[in-house]
Design a protein around this motif. Structure first.
Motif, PDB file in Angstrom:
ATOM      1  N   UNK A  29     -15.344  -3.552  44.959  1.00 29.19           N
ATOM      2  CA  UNK A  29     -15.355  -2.751  43.807  1.00 29.19           C
ATOM      3  C   UNK A  29     -15.085  -3.743  42.685  1.00 29.19           C
ATOM      4  N   UNK A  30     -13.935  -4.678  43.000  1.00 28.28           N
ATOM      5  CA  UNK A  30     -13.623  -5.609  41.661  1.00 28.28           C
ATOM      6  C   UNK A  30     -14.965  -6.602  41.491  1.00 28.28           C
ATOM      7  N   UNK A  31     -15.650  -7.180  42.632  1.00 25.63           N
ATOM      8  CA  UNK A  31     -16.930  -7.667  42.404  1.00 25.63           C
ATOM      9  C   UNK A  31     -17.862  -6.919  41.594  1.00 25.63           C
ATOM     10  N   UNK A  32     -18.177  -5.564  41.831  1.00 26.99           N
ATOM     11  CA  UNK A  32     -18.996  -4.793  41.334  1.00 26.99           C
ATOM     12  C   UNK A  32     -18.823  -4.466  39.922  1.00 26.99           C
ATOM     13  N   UNK A  33     -17.332  -4.507  39.469  1.00 27.43           N
ATOM     14  CA  UNK A  33     -16.937  -4.434  38.242  1.00 27.43           C
ATOM     15  C   UNK A  33     -17.292  -5.698  37.378  1.00 27.43           C
ATOM     16  N   UNK A  34     -17.357  -6.712  37.854  1.00 29.34           N
ATOM     17  CA  UNK A  34     -17.552  -7.677  37.266  1.00 29.34           C
ATOM     18  C   UNK A  34     -19.249  -7.989  36.767  1.00 29.34           C
ATOM     19  N   UNK A  35     -19.758  -7.587  38.052  1.00 29.11           N
ATOM     20  CA  UNK A  35     -21.421  -7.473  37.614  1.00 29.11           C
ATOM     21  C   UNK A  35     -21.749  -6.318  36.892  1.00 29.11           C
ATOM     22  N   UNK A  36     -21.381  -5.283  36.562  1.00 26.87           N
ATOM     23  CA  UNK A  36     -21.509  -4.248  35.703  1.00 26.87           C
ATOM     24  C   UNK A  36     -21.131  -4.704  34.417  1.00 26.87           C
ATOM     25  N   UNK A  37     -20.091  -5.405  34.085  1.00 29.41           N
ATOM     26  CA  UNK A  37     -19.690  -6.006  32.989  1.00 29.41           C
ATOM     27  C   UNK A  37     -20.878  -6.959  32.222  1.00 29.41           C
ATOM     28  N   UNK A  38     -21.515  -7.745  33.151  1.00 32.21           N
ATOM     29  CA  UNK A  38     -22.643  -8.620  32.828  1.00 32.21           C
ATOM     30  C   UNK A  38     -23.832  -7.612  32.509  1.00 32.21           C
ATOM     31  N   UNK A  39     -23.924  -6.644  32.983  1.00 30.13           N
ATOM     32  CA  UNK A  39     -25.161  -5.720  32.906  1.00 30.13           C
ATOM     33  C   UNK A  39     -25.073  -5.016  31.739  1.00 30.13           C
ATOM     34  N   UNK A  40     -23.927  -4.569  31.306  1.00 30.75           N
ATOM     35  CA  UNK A  40     -23.544  -3.986  29.950  1.00 30.75           C
ATOM     36  C   UNK A  40     -23.902  -4.912  28.922  1.00 30.75           C
ATOM     37  N   UNK A  41     -23.863  -6.103  28.983  1.00 29.25           N
ATOM     38  CA  UNK A  41     -23.837  -6.917  27.727  1.00 29.25           C
ATOM     39  C   UNK A  41     -25.329  -7.352  27.834  1.00 29.25           C
ATOM     40  N   UNK A  42     -25.933  -7.487  28.815  1.00 29.53           N
ATOM     41  CA  UNK A  42     -27.431  -7.592  28.524  1.00 29.53           C
ATOM     42  C   UNK A  42     -28.042  -6.317  28.328  1.00 29.53           C
ATOM     43  N   UNK A  43     -27.802  -5.119  28.651  1.00 24.50           N
ATOM     44  CA  UNK A  43     -28.403  -3.808  28.212  1.00 24.50           C
ATOM     45  C   UNK A  43     -28.179  -3.893  26.713  1.00 24.50           C
ATOM     46  N   UNK A  44     -26.802  -4.070  26.095  1.00 23.17           N
ATOM     47  CA  UNK A  44     -26.659  -4.003  24.815  1.00 23.17           C
ATOM     48  C   UNK A  44     -27.503  -5.006  23.831  1.00 23.17           C
ATOM     49  N   UNK A  45     -27.860  -6.155  24.541  1.00 21.58           N
ATOM     50  CA  UNK A  45     -28.675  -7.121  23.908  1.00 21.58           C
ATOM     51  C   UNK A  45     -30.000  -6.501  23.882  1.00 21.58           C
ATOM     52  N   UNK A  46     -30.723  -6.188  24.908  1.00 17.97           N
ATOM     53  CA  UNK A  46     -31.832  -5.534  24.792  1.00 17.97           C
ATOM     54  C   UNK A  46     -32.217  -4.371  23.657  1.00 17.97           C
ATOM     55  N   UNK A  47     -31.039  -3.389  23.873  1.00 16.81           N
ATOM     56  CA  UNK A  47     -31.067  -2.538  22.745  1.00 16.81           C
ATOM     57  C   UNK A  47     -30.958  -2.684  21.619  1.00 16.81           C
ATOM     58  N   UNK A  48     -30.253  -3.673  21.258  1.00 12.85           N
ATOM     59  CA  UNK A  48     -30.080  -4.187  19.946  1.00 12.85           C
ATOM     60  C   UNK A  48     -31.446  -4.870  19.338  1.00 12.85           C
ATOM     61  N   UNK A  49     -32.043  -5.379  20.353  1.00 12.29           N
ATOM     62  CA  UNK A  49     -33.644  -5.948  20.130  1.00 12.29           C
ATOM     63  C   UNK A  49     -34.453  -4.966  19.611  1.00 12.29           C
ATOM     64  N   UNK A  50     -34.416  -3.820  20.318  1.00 10.08           N
ATOM     65  CA  UNK A  50     -35.545  -2.632  19.900  1.00 10.08           C
ATOM     66  C   UNK A  50     -34.991  -2.356  18.411  1.00 10.08           C
ATOM     67  N   UNK A  51     -33.706  -1.892  18.373  1.00 12.61           N
ATOM     68  CA  UNK A  51     -33.204  -1.509  17.008  1.00 12.61           C
ATOM     69  C   UNK A  51     -33.629  -2.470  15.981  1.00 12.61           C
ATOM     70  N   UNK A  52     -33.300  -3.815  16.155  1.00 11.09           N
ATOM     71  CA  UNK A  52     -33.815  -4.783  15.124  1.00 11.09           C
ATOM     72  C   UNK A  52     -35.062  -4.618  14.740  1.00 11.09           C
TER      73      UNK A  52
END
Length: 474
Positions: free
Chosen positions: A315-338
């Motif tokens: 679970x600790x490893x999964x939490x670290x991976x999910x944190x990276x996924x959320x950052x990448x997702x936010x970047x893709x969403x912000x690109x569409x918004x821009x």
């Protein structure tokens, strides 16, 4: 000798290093799957576009042919190949970055960068194309033997990652990409180009073997965002949610996008349906994040078994991976918004696209909120892991203490036995004397070992020191 588009890409890669993935894609000319190509032609007298199914052989002929009365064409290509890149690029003079944005690698590569990471926003917004990247959620059911990472069986490699089982179901996150271009050539009619990925299949590949894993869209797929049909009218059907090409054709044949001009469309109108589908897929992705967060909630009762420690570590490893996924997702969403804000530029007649901006901002806020919750859970899971490990150590120490007491029991017994063995014979009277001496001596030894290390106040400091001396002596 005519210049090929492939050589043009290689020459441009010296100026733009992020084109290395396209060069590698062209050099590995071993594509096993044929592209599926559909052309939608728009006529003034027809409300719906006319569909024409193509192949790689007659694509070039279509690009060089003008149909009488045709206002424009929208060509949708599924599972891009080297031959199609050569045909489209040489006929339409397409920027190689358009193909590079679609053919991004499935994994992180330190040698070359993705166009989305290398190109600055000022240049990306001024281009005549948009690349939409998102995650598609897939349900594999109760599948416990599948590897964590796989590749889809397609020309353009796409990675799919299996999450830890959620309520005994394996959910996969699949890379998806859709690139939209409006040709800037002066030829008439206008031409739009959309590149999409191959639809889901049951065939996947790993570094070792090929797998066949049945899958379905998570929770039935994304929600249909079109208007609800009237009760008194016949139902016009629904998107299949399997093939992005067929879904785009379905929406284009059902209704034209807002602010779409058949004789002179804008890039914004061509991206309407791809962005709406991507937003709907992101909603399913957020639902997966919400279910995954519940897997990381712990009760106050910690488990001490070995499998419990392995789960907490996972679970600790999964939490670290999910944190990276959320950052990448936010970047893709912000690109569409821009992109949407740049294309709208305050135009009041584009209300539907303003609402789409609110949708993407809403999804981005959810991802940010869940990302913070996941970040907060990291120290919690770390503490649970430390507490569990500490309690297991205490349990092991208690077991060692029991063994120590057991060994200590035989010390006075062996001493008394050795003392009585100095006599030649052993009678029943001697055994009675042995137990009469050994048992009180054992009780005395256990009493001395249980004495506190500090001074025993009621009996005085001398007795406490005597207890410490006796413990050291034993």
């Amino acid at each position: 000798m005519a210049r090929s588009y492939s050589s043009y890409i290689v020459a441009q890669s010296k100026r733009t290093p992020c084109l290395q993935n396209v060069c590698q894609f062209i050099s590995d000319d071993c594509r096993k799957h044929d592209c599926k190509i559909v052309s939608l032609e728009f006529f003034a007298q027809d409300e719906k576009p006319r569909r024409t199914d193509l192949d790689q052989l007659n694509l070039e002929a279509l690009l060089n042919t003008d149909v009488c009365g045709c206002q424009g064409r929208l060509i949708i290509v599924e599972d891009l190949s080297t031959a199609v890149i050569e045909t489209l690029g040489s006929c339409l003079d397409i920027d190689p970055l358009f193909f590079a944005s679609q053919i991004h690698g499935p994994t992180f590569d330190i040698v070359s960068s993705k166009p989305s990471d290398a190109i600055l926003p000022s240049r990306a917004l001024s281009q005549n194309f948009l690349s939409v990247q998102y995650q598609r959620t897939v349900d594999f059911g109760a599948c416990s033997s599948a590897p964590r990472k796989m590749l889809r069986n397609s020309n353009v490699p796409r990675k799919i990652v299996l999450l830890p089982p959620i309520k005994n179901r394996s959910i996969g996150l699949e890379q998806q990409s859709c690139s939209i271009l409006l040709s800037t050539t002066k030829s008439k009619p206008w031409l739009g180009l959309i590149l999409v990925d191959k639809p889901n299949s049951d065939k996947y590949t790993t570094s070792e073997k090929q797998l066949v894993l049945p899958s379905t869209p998570f929770q039935g797929g994304y929600e249909d965002f079109s208007e609800r049909p009237c009760f008194f009218e016949p139902d016009s059907g629904s998107p299949g949610r399997v093939s992005l090409l067929e879904d785009l054709v379905y929406y284009w044949e059902k209704e034209r996008p807002p602010a779409f001009q058949p004789d002179q469309p804008t890039l914004l109108s061509l991206t309407y349906y791809p962005l709406k589908i991507a937003a709907a897929e992101w909603v399913s992705y957020v639902a997966v994040i919400s279910h995954s967060i519940k897997q990381f909630e712990y009760s106050t009762e910690a488990t001490f078994e070995e499998h419990g420690l392995r789960k907490i570590d996972s679970d600790l490893r999964s939490l670290e991976v999910w944190g990276r996924r959320c950052l990448q997702t936010s970047s893709k969403l912000q690109s569409a918004i821009s992109f949407l804000k740049y294309q709208i530029n305050g135009a009041p007649e584009l209300e539907e696209y303003s609402l789409m901006i609110r949708d993407f901002e809403y999804i981005a806020d959810l991802v940010t909120t869940y990302g913070r919750r996941l970040e907060i859970m990291v120290p919690v899971v770390t503490s649970v892991l430390q507490i569990t490990d500490t309690r297991r150590s205490l349990k092991e120490a208690a077991n060692v203490t029991r063994l120590t007491y057991l060994a200590l029991l035989f010390v006075p017994l062996s001493f008394v036995a050795s003392l009585f063995s100095m006599n030649g014979g052993v009678s029943a009277h001697d055994l009675t004397i042995y137990f009469a001496v050994a048992l009180p001596l054992c009780a005395m030894v256990f009493f001395v070992t249980r004495l506190p290390t500090f001074d025993f106040v009621p009996l005085g400091p001398a007795f406490g020191k005597f207890g410490n001396w006796m413990r050291k002596a034993l």
